[in-house]
Design a protein around this motif. Structure first.
Motif, PDB file in Angstrom:
ATOM      1  N   LEU A   1     -11.882  12.992  40.565  1.00  0.00           N
ATOM      2  CA  LEU A   1     -12.670  12.761  39.353  1.00  0.00           C
ATOM      3  C   LEU A   1     -11.865  13.236  38.151  1.00  0.00           C
ATOM      4  CD1 LEU A   1     -16.150  14.124  40.537  1.00  0.00           C
ATOM      5  CD2 LEU A   1     -15.445  11.727  40.438  1.00  0.00           C
ATOM      6  N   ARG A   2     -12.165  12.682  36.993  1.00  0.00           N
ATOM      7  CA  ARG A   2     -11.541  13.107  35.742  1.00  0.00           C
ATOM      8  C   ARG A   2     -12.632  13.676  34.833  1.00  0.00           C
ATOM      9  NH1 ARG A   2      -6.432  10.522  35.605  1.00  0.00           N
ATOM     10  NH2 ARG A   2      -5.899  10.290  37.827  1.00  0.00           N
ATOM     11  N   PRO A   3     -12.367  14.763  34.123  1.00  0.00           N
ATOM     12  CA  PRO A   3     -13.406  15.365  33.277  1.00  0.00           C
ATOM     13  C   PRO A   3     -13.810  14.456  32.124  1.00  0.00           C
ATOM     14  CG  PRO A   3     -11.286  16.408  32.870  1.00  0.00           C
ATOM     15  CD  PRO A   3     -11.093  15.508  34.052  1.00  0.00           C
ATOM     16  N   THR A   4     -15.071  14.557  31.749  1.00  0.00           N
ATOM     17  CA  THR A   4     -15.561  13.834  30.575  1.00  0.00           C
ATOM     18  C   THR A   4     -14.928  14.401  29.319  1.00  0.00           C
ATOM     19  OG1 THR A   4     -17.662  13.484  31.727  1.00  0.00           O
ATOM     20  CG2 THR A   4     -17.641  13.098  29.344  1.00  0.00           C
ATOM     21  N   SER A   5     -14.785  15.712  29.295  1.00  0.00           N
ATOM     22  CA  SER A   5     -14.099  16.385  28.187  1.00  0.00           C
ATOM     23  C   SER A   5     -13.549  17.710  28.698  1.00  0.00           C
ATOM     24  CB  SER A   5     -15.056  16.627  27.015  1.00  0.00           C
ATOM     25  OG  SER A   5     -16.130  17.468  27.399  1.00  0.00           O
ATOM     26  N   GLY A   6     -12.666  18.315  27.918  1.00  0.00           N
ATOM     27  CA  GLY A   6     -12.053  19.569  28.321  1.00  0.00           C
ATOM     28  C   GLY A   6     -10.724  19.353  29.027  1.00  0.00           C
ATOM     29  N   THR A   7     -10.110  20.454  29.437  1.00  0.00           N
ATOM     30  CA  THR A   7      -8.767  20.419  30.009  1.00  0.00           C
ATOM     31  C   THR A   7      -8.727  21.196  31.318  1.00  0.00           C
ATOM     32  OG1 THR A   7      -7.833  20.360  27.774  1.00  0.00           O
ATOM     33  CG2 THR A   7      -6.335  20.958  29.565  1.00  0.00           C
TER      34      THR A   7
END
Length: 267
Positions: free
Chosen positions: A55-61
């Motif tokens: 999965l890839r984050p919606t926002s953030g690092t």
């Protein structure tokens, strides 16, 4: 100051319009064993999938050894996953492959080792989990505890620097659970791996890990040592550790109508 092995910086994630994680931030140092705990649906497995890149984050690092996963090329992802071992819930052995081929699978897929070297490594990994001699058995011929140990041998097949355990104690009898807990502790220390375990098992986890991250409603309520968790004043943590039926996690679903209103309305 050393660079953390894994760092989440204000990470949020949602499935469509359903938020799962809200501005999650934490660090895991090199060589530390961390447990991610919390009730069902709190976002534990989602965090694991963010680390693996499923999965890839919606926002953030999300940083791994100081590098932002969002900048990874296909080759970077291959190298990241090559250095990672995952023990899936229930083991997830390939049912059509015998024990030997299950453990050899990551070696065949990710390396070009000669067959004789591969054989020696498979036998060494089986010996490490106390199962040398079962290499020709099929998964259906194994007990639940044995299958989990074979899955652990496959997890450590390539001596990963990052190990991920997804509910490793689920469905095991007390003896098998104790064996798996002992083996996980031994192999993580021997390999000096950075390890993350998603688990509901409080008793064994408090004895194994260096750090606990406790999630509720997609937010971190606690991050610290097992001793600090046991002394926490949080009602959430007290209910979770004590297995209490009453607390912040309500027993009853918040129905819009009372039972009396529903019964009267049905007449």
């Amino acid at each position: 100051m050393t660079t953390p092995f894994i760092e989440f910086q204000n990470v949020a994630f949602a499935y469509g319009d359903r938020p799962i994680l809200h501005n999650v931030s934490f660090t895991i140092e090199q060589g530390r064993f961390t447990a991610i705990m919390g009730g069902s649906g709190s976002g534990k497995t989602t965090m694991m999938r963010l680390i693996t890149g499923q999965l890839r984050p919606t926002s953030g690092t999300i940083l791994v050894k100081g590098r932002d996963l969002a900048t990874f090329s296909a080759q970077d992802w291959n190298e990241h996953r090559r250095a990672m071992g995952v023990l899936f819930q229930q083991g997830a052995l390939f049912t059509d492959l015998n024990v030997y081929e299950n453990i050899a699978f990551p070696m065949r897929e990710l390396t070009q080792l000669p067959e004789n070297v591969m054989r020696d490594l498979v036998l060494l990994k089986l010996n490490a989990v106390g199962l040398r001699g079962v290499e020709q058995l099929m998964p259906a011929e194994l007990s639940g505890g044995m299958a989990r140990r074979v899955a652990l041998a496959r997890t450590i097949a390539l001596d990963p620097e990052l190990m991920l355990f997804d509910e490793p104690f689920t469905g095991l009898d007390p003896i098998s659970l104790g064996v798996i807990a002992h083996l996980i502790h031994r192999v993580t220390k021997a390999l000096r791996s950075t390890s993350i375990m998603v688990t509901h098992d409080v008793g064994h986890s408090l004895q194994l890990v260096d750090q606990i991250i406790f999630l509720a409603h997609g937010e971190i309520l606690f991050s610290g040592s097992p001793q600090e968790m046991e002394n926490s004043d949080s009602e959430w943590i007290k209910q979770f550790v004590g297995g209490l039926p009453n607390g912040p996690v309500a027993f009853r679903y918040p129905a819009l109508k009372s039972l009396q209103e529903d019964l009267l309305g049905a007449k």
